[in-house]
Design an enzyme around this catalytic site. Structure first.
Site, PDB file in Angstrom:
ATOM      1  N   HIS A  55       0.856  -1.184   0.000  1.00  0.00           N
ATOM      2  CA  HIS A  55       0.000   0.000   0.000  1.00  0.00           C
ATOM      3  C   HIS A  55       0.898   1.240   0.000  1.00  0.00           C
ATOM      4  O   HIS A  55       2.068   1.178   0.402  1.00  0.00           O
ATOM      5  CB  HIS A  55      -0.897   0.010   1.233  1.00  0.00           C
ATOM      6  CG  HIS A  55      -1.971  -1.023   1.204  1.00  0.00           C
ATOM      7  ND1 HIS A  55      -3.077  -0.963   2.025  1.00  0.00           N
ATOM      8  CD2 HIS A  55      -2.119  -2.154   0.463  1.00  0.00           C
ATOM      9  CE1 HIS A  55      -3.862  -2.005   1.799  1.00  0.00           C
ATOM     10  NE2 HIS A  55      -3.301  -2.746   0.846  1.00  0.00           N
ATOM     11  N   GLU A  57       1.146   3.818   1.884  1.00  0.00           N
ATOM     12  CA  GLU A  57       1.754   4.197   3.167  1.00  0.00           C
ATOM     13  C   GLU A  57       2.929   3.289   3.510  1.00  0.00           C
ATOM     14  O   GLU A  57       3.966   3.762   3.988  1.00  0.00           O
ATOM     15  CB  GLU A  57       0.709   4.152   4.289  1.00  0.00           C
ATOM     16  CG  GLU A  57      -0.416   5.148   4.131  1.00  0.00           C
ATOM     17  CD  GLU A  57      -1.610   4.645   3.308  1.00  0.00           C
ATOM     18  OE1 GLU A  57      -2.661   5.286   3.363  1.00  0.00           O
ATOM     19  OE2 GLU A  57      -1.477   3.612   2.610  1.00  0.00           O
ATOM     20  N   CYS A  85      -5.902   2.144   5.801  1.00  0.00           N
ATOM     21  CA  CYS A  85      -6.548   0.886   6.180  1.00  0.00           C
ATOM     22  C   CYS A  85      -5.957   0.429   7.519  1.00  0.00           C
ATOM     23  O   CYS A  85      -4.956   0.987   7.977  1.00  0.00           O
ATOM     24  CB  CYS A  85      -6.323  -0.170   5.100  1.00  0.00           C
ATOM     25  SG  CYS A  85      -4.643  -0.829   5.071  1.00  0.00           S
ATOM     26  N   CYS A  88      -2.116  -0.345   7.333  1.00  0.00           N
ATOM     27  CA  CYS A  88      -1.290   0.854   7.213  1.00  0.00           C
ATOM     28  C   CYS A  88      -1.333   1.679   8.492  1.00  0.00           C
ATOM     29  O   CYS A  88      -0.305   2.226   8.907  1.00  0.00           O
ATOM     30  CB  CYS A  88      -1.746   1.687   6.022  1.00  0.00           C
ATOM     31  SG  CYS A  88      -1.422   0.873   4.442  1.00  0.00           S
TER      32      CYS A  88
END
Length: 158
Positions: A55, A57, A85, A88
């Site tokens: 992801h 991040e 999410c 993250c």
């Protein structure tokens, strides 16, 4: 929002658009700033890397930690194009930036097909009732390793 915050958030948004148009993954971008300098950046690369943890991040945290040669992001600011999410968010807390800014909400992400609500819900479900079967194997040697860590005099605490 100050012009400075807007500038850095726009950089995260630009990364989200660039990654999306280059086919790297979903429309998410993140930058990490220290002393007004971008020290880490990432866009969602899940489909490029075939890695469900890639992801924006996570990619940005890894990039910033490499740039700073440290495993924590003390005195850094994180700008992400969308509310993180659960995975993250956990990584952000472990990285320990001083502040996190986000633009789109998780409801906005749900509206375009990125729904993490089931993970948020799973956190409150008893282990035996979770969607992924989870079984504890009690192995004495595993606890011994923890005990060794507790007694290790030269460990790096984090």
């Amino acid at each position: 929002m100050s012009p400075r915050e807007m500038k850095f958030m726009q950089a995260a948004i630009d990364l989200s658009r660039q990654g999306m148009h280059e086919g790297q993954g979903g429309p998410f971008g993140c930058i990490i700033v220290k002393n007004d300098v971008i020290v880490g950046k990432g866009c969602n690369c899940v489909t490029t890397y075939n890695d469900p943890t890639a992801h924006a991040e996570i990619v940005a945290i890894r990039d910033a930690c490499k740039s700073l040669n440290h495993f924590q992001l003390t005195d850094c600011e994180l700008y992400t194009s969308c509310e993180p999410c659960p995975m993250c968010l956990g990584a952000i807390y472990w990285a320990r930036p001083s502040v996190m800014y986000f633009a789109n909400t998780r409801k906005d992400a749900t509206a375009i097909g990125f729904d993490d609500s089931f993970i948020y819900d799973e956190l409150n479900v008893p282990i035996r009732e979770r969607a992924i079967q989870t079984i504890r194997l009690e192995i004495p040697d595993a606890l011994k390793v923890f005990e060794e860590w507790a007694q290790k005099p030269n460990k790096t605490v984090y």
